[in-house]
Scaffold this active site. Structure first.
Site, mmCIF file in Angstrom:
data_model
loop_
_atom_site.group_PDB
_atom_site.id
_atom_site.type_symbol
_atom_site.label_atom_id
_atom_site.label_comp_id
_atom_site.label_asym_id
_atom_site.label_seq_id
_atom_site.Cartn_x
_atom_site.Cartn_y
_atom_site.Cartn_z
ATOM 1 N N GLY A 1 48.582 35.390 27.135
ATOM 2 C CA GLY A 1 47.980 36.397 26.261
ATOM 3 C C GLY A 1 46.574 36.750 26.686
ATOM 4 O O GLY A 1 46.308 37.011 27.856
ATOM 5 N N GLY B 1 48.276 45.070 32.050
ATOM 6 C CA GLY B 1 46.858 45.134 31.644
ATOM 7 C C GLY B 1 46.455 46.569 31.335
ATOM 8 O O GLY B 1 45.685 46.828 30.401
ATOM 9 N N ASP B 2 46.990 47.512 32.081
ATOM 10 C CA ASP B 2 46.669 48.929 31.872
ATOM 11 C C ASP B 2 47.306 49.434 30.579
ATOM 12 O O ASP B 2 46.699 50.196 29.819
ATOM 13 C CB ASP B 2 47.168 49.765 33.059
ATOM 14 C CG ASP B 2 46.771 49.137 34.389
ATOM 15 O OD1 ASP B 2 45.638 48.643 34.478
ATOM 16 O OD2 ASP B 2 47.605 49.104 35.310
HETATM 17 O O1 LIG Z 1 43.138 49.031 43.576
HETATM 18 P P1 LIG Z 1 43.120 48.978 42.065
HETATM 19 O O2 LIG Z 1 42.656 50.281 41.493
HETATM 20 O O3 LIG Z 1 42.337 47.821 41.531
HETATM 21 O O4 LIG Z 1 44.613 48.710 41.576
HETATM 22 C C1 LIG Z 1 45.671 49.611 41.841
HETATM 23 C C2 LIG Z 1 46.955 49.068 41.291
HETATM 24 O O5 LIG Z 1 47.311 47.812 41.861
HETATM 25 O O6 LIG Z 1 46.833 48.867 39.908
HETATM 26 C C3 LIG Z 1 48.019 49.248 39.240
HETATM 27 C C4 LIG Z 1 48.494 48.077 38.413
HETATM 28 O O7 LIG Z 1 47.499 47.665 37.516
HETATM 29 C C5 LIG Z 1 48.980 49.726 40.299
HETATM 30 O O8 LIG Z 1 49.630 50.872 39.898
HETATM 31 C C6 LIG Z 1 48.086 50.072 41.452
HETATM 32 O O9 LIG Z 1 48.678 50.118 42.665
#
Ligand SMILES: O=P(O)(O)OC[C@@]1(O)O[C@H](CO)[C@@H](O)[C@@H]1O
Length: 342
Positions: A250, A276-277
């Site tokens: 979590g 996380g997004d």
């Molecule tokens: O290079 P960043 O911007 O740190 O991360 C990019 C990334 O790994 O983040 C997403 C998953 O959180 C994927 O869609 C993408 O490829």
């Protein structure tokens, strides 16, 4: 791409009546096309054959914006787009109902391979560094965001910084957002994270490894709540909340006077990429709709679990989080003395 609007058009955008006039703006300086390869099992140092390939608009900002849109919000998206992949992402914004305010660049937007093992649900992500951003391109994005932003907006700043941008670029964006009376929520890593914190965003979110690495904090042993004092040290000025995600355990959220552990509902993880997004999307949307911290954390955690339970980082057209929300548990790991931050 928003064809009705030039990059130098500085007229503020219309307000979003659905959210009391406030918008969710998402800035992803390094968007990507995610090329997802499904394998039974990933075998390093040999030839692997993909069972299936899927292409999705990716990079953290696209996943956040897509989830905000899926959950009924109307996201506005900023970042740098160039080349064929840039055009693909623009088209996808239109399809997904995402307002496209990207800055067009001369470089080529990146492609990130995501290797997903069907047998285990584990994924391996290869993040390209991304195109080099020119100073005038960086300035155009900063100006577009500053011109659009208004009091009460929630602005998510997320992902890595591509070459050409200094580690303080997020800091500059945070300052612009704050000067408009809007809230900046930052999700990044390394020097960009450390620099952004100095500009007092409203909230910082990162995963536990990103936090311990960026701030030189020893990893928590058995109990993640041991991190609470180090997290609390970051608070102050405008920074009200730090959220550290702990994968299947979590997350930990720390404010000046409380620390909360939020435990996810039980789901079978198929692909946790983008959870996380998705958390940040649902969290920001809940805040924009007037939820308090605990409720927003619950909404974010339920959405993250929904994302992990499906193959692609996408909640689908009309997600129903009711059952997952019922499974979210909030604990207060350690009562903090009420304290006024400096
Ligand atoms: O290079 P960043 O911007 O740190 O991360 C990019 C990334 O790994 O983040 C997403 C998953 O959180 C994927 O869609 C993408 O490829």
């Amino acid at each position: 791409m928003d064809t009705h609007r030039r990059d130098d058009d500085t007229t503020p955008r219309t307000r979003d009546r659905h959210h009391g006039g406030h918008r969710i703006r998402i800035v992803g300086p390094n968007p990507a096309m995610d090329r997802i390869e499904y394998l039974d099992r990933l075998e390093p140092h040999t030839v692997n054959r993909s069972l299936e390939t899927r292409i999705l608009p990716g990079g953290k900002s696209l996943i956040v914006a897509r989830a905000v849109s899926r959950l009924g919000g109307r996201p506005v998206l900023y970042g740098f787009l160039g080349g064929v992949v840039g055009r693909y992402i623009s088209e996808q914004c239109a399809t997904l109902g995402i307002e496209d305010r990207h800055t067009v660049i001369s470089g080529e937007t990146r492609i990130n391979p995501v290797l997903v093992e069907r047998s285990t649900g584990h994924s391996t992500v290869i993040n390209e560094t991304g195109p080099t951003i020119r100073p005038q391109e960086a300035e155009r994005l900063l100006r577009a965001l500053a011109d659009d932003c208004a009091e009460g907006d929630h602005v998510v700043l997320t992902g890595s910084l591509p070459p050409g941008l200094g580690p303080d670029y997020y800091g500059e964006l945070v300052t612009a957002v704050r000067s408009r009376g809007a809230r900046a929520l930052v999700d990044t890593s390394g020097p960009a994270l450390v620099a952004a914190v100095r500009h007092d965003p409203w909230l910082v979110k990162c995963n536990v490894e990103e936090f311990t690495t960026a701030f030189g904090v020893p990893a928590a042993n058995a109990d993640p709540a041991d991190l609470v004092p180090a997290l609390r040290d970051l608070l102050g000025g405008g920074l009200k909340t730090v959220v550290v995600t702990l994968g299947a355990q979590g997350l930990l959220a720390v404010t000046a006077d409380r620390a909360l552990t939020v435990l996810p509902p039980s789901v079978r993880t198929v692909n946790a990429t983008g959870s996380g997004d998705t958390f940040l999307a649902a969290f920001a949307l809940a805040c924009a709709r007037g939820a308090g911290l605990e409720e927003a954390l619950r909404q974010g955690t339920a959405a993250a679990a929904a994302n992990a339970a499906v193959l692609e980082p996408d909640l689908g057209p009309s997600p129903d989080l009711t059952a997952l929300l019922a499974g979210v548990r909030v604990r207060h790991p350690r009562p903090l003395a009420p304290e006024v931050t400096p």
